[in-house]
Scaffold this active site. Structure first.
Site, PDB file in Angstrom:
ATOM      1  N   TYR A 115       0.833  -1.205   0.000  1.00  0.00           N
ATOM      2  CA  TYR A 115       0.000   0.000   0.000  1.00  0.00           C
ATOM      3  C   TYR A 115       0.871   1.260   0.000  1.00  0.00           C
ATOM      4  CZ  TYR A 115      -4.187  -2.610  -0.150  1.00  0.00           C
ATOM      5  OH  TYR A 115      -5.189  -3.414  -0.601  1.00  0.00           O
ATOM      6  N   LYS A 130       3.771 -15.597  -0.735  1.00  0.00           N
ATOM      7  CA  LYS A 130       4.299 -15.861  -2.080  1.00  0.00           C
ATOM      8  C   LYS A 130       5.810 -15.905  -1.956  1.00  0.00           C
ATOM      9  CE  LYS A 130       3.581 -16.269  -6.584  1.00  0.00           C
ATOM     10  NZ  LYS A 130       2.951 -17.469  -7.177  1.00  0.00           N
ATOM     11  N   ASP A 149     -12.280 -10.294  -0.392  1.00  0.00           N
ATOM     12  CA  ASP A 149     -13.394 -10.022  -1.319  1.00  0.00           C
ATOM     13  C   ASP A 149     -13.836 -11.324  -1.978  1.00  0.00           C
ATOM     14  OD1 ASP A 149     -13.355  -7.325  -0.815  1.00  0.00           O
ATOM     15  OD2 ASP A 149     -13.367  -6.736  -2.926  1.00  0.00           O
TER      16      ASP A 149
END
Ligand code: ATP
Length: 358
Positions: A131, A184, A245
């Site tokens: 972010y 990851k 989401d």
């Protein structure tokens, strides 16, 4: 106890009004000592004050015991130096709301889109990661050395990774006692390696909680194929944003996904979905996400201040939402039902009153 409410943009005022009605009903039912103040932010505040997040509102949030934040239409905001401040990002950083807790659960009678039922919680680190608009002390995490080259910097710290891991394990201890870290590390070896090092260290201190790890890409598939195997999922900021989401939609609808942003001293309820400008002002929005987020806030306040009536109020809201959603005739349009936002809220408040009087 003081709640500060910021209706926000798009469908924000409609769903915030629904959440406030629900809170009024549980406040009466459980004699909750709650005082509520409502402040404009977003485009409404920009017109009046020249900024989408007036400093006085930020101060009110700092003083409050809890905040309820409606969705914000940041895509329509002017640049920061012209007053466009993303209240969601600013409050997460200013109040140090490091844990974004996002449950997704399938409900009896309501269609789900994943292959299995689910009851899981995604615990997402909320203050750093990819972010770029908030991950630097000064400046931003994005830069453009030439007109045709853009870079972004992802920040992962041991301290933030460790505290989000502790939040996840504490939550798992009160649930089915399983934590999955999503990462990851095969591509981002250094940053994901640091994140996993910290989570594994917290896992070793919780031998009563089982622990495993998943790559983020396989996690995206597993949520569709077999979400029933997951309990608490801990991950970095952007992976958590995307996966939550996905999980909310798979559980039935994005309109059902509740969330809180919690720190040591502050907590903010916030719907998982955005401001849905396409249905703004049409009395069509499903207010469930913000209502359930507000219930999570009451539960957090109840735990923090050891007030059982706040936790009971949260449970009553959850149960009543289940009942109203179980009936196809009382659902909103996003779930294929006929009810408007206000009609759904009326039904929910009726259910709350009826259960409270039993
Ligand atoms: P933003 O720019 O604020 O993120 P958006 O419309 O791009 O807004 P969402 O608000 O998440 O993103 O909406 C995605 C889709 O889901 C839209 O079609 C919207 O109408 C629908 N939607 C989102 N929230 C709800 C809700 N609470 N009830 C019904 N539909 C919703």
């Amino acid at each position: 106890m003081q709640l500060t409410v910021l209706p926000g943009d798009g469908i924000g005022p409609e769903i915030t009004s629904a959440a406030l009605q629900v809170i009024e009903h549980v406040k009466r039912a459980f004699s909750l000592d709650l005082t509520i103040d409502v402040h404009d932010i977003g485009l409404a505040a920009l017109q009046r004050t020249g900024t989408t997040l007036p400093p006085s509102v930020l101060e009110a949030c700092r003083r409050a015991d809890g905040v309820i934040l409606g969705p914000v239409s940041t895509a329509s905001y002017p640049a920061r130096d012209q007053g466009g401040v993303n209240a969601s990002a600013a409050l997460r950083i200013e109040l140090d709301l490091f844990a974004n807790v996002r449950p997704s659960r399938t409900r009896e009678g309501l269609q789900h889109w994943g292959r299995t039922p689910m009851d899981l919680v995604i615990v997402r680190e909320n203050t750093e990661g990819f972010y770029a608009d908030r991950n630097m002390y000064s400046g931003t995490g994005e830069l453009m050395p030439t007109p045709d080259l853009a870079l972004s910097i992802r920040r992962i710290s041991a301290a933030a990774s460790s505290r989000i891991a502790r939040a996840a394990f504490e939550l798992a201890a009160a649930r089915r006692r399983h934590v999955t870290a999503v990462h990851k590390v095969n591509v981002l070896g250094v940053t994901e390696g640091l994140f996993l090092r910290e989570v594994q260290s917290v896992a070793r201190a919780h031998s009563d909680i089982t622990y495993d790890e998943q790559l983020v890409d396989s996690m995206a598939a597993l949520l569709v194929r077999d979400a029933s195997r997951f309990d608490v999922i801990v991950t970095t900021n952007m992976f958590g944003d995307i996966l939550s989401d996905e999980a909310a939609e798979l559980s039935g609808s994005l309109g059902l996904g509740a969330s809180i942003n919690a720190g040591e001293r502050h907590c903010m309820a916030q719907a998982q979905h955005g401001s849905a400008p396409d249905i703004q002002g049409q009395n069509k929005a499903n207010p469930t996400s913000l209502i359930l987020s507000s219930a999570m806030l009451l539960d957090w306040l109840g735990r923090r201040h050891r007030q059982e009536n706040l936790r009971a109020a949260a449970r009553l809201i959850e149960k009543s939402v289940d009942v109203v959603l179980n009936n196809p005739a009382t659902r909103t349009a996003d779930l294929g039902g006929p009810r408007s936002t206000t009609a759904f809220t009326f039904e929910l408040c009726k259910e709350i009153d009826s259960r409270a009087s039993r």
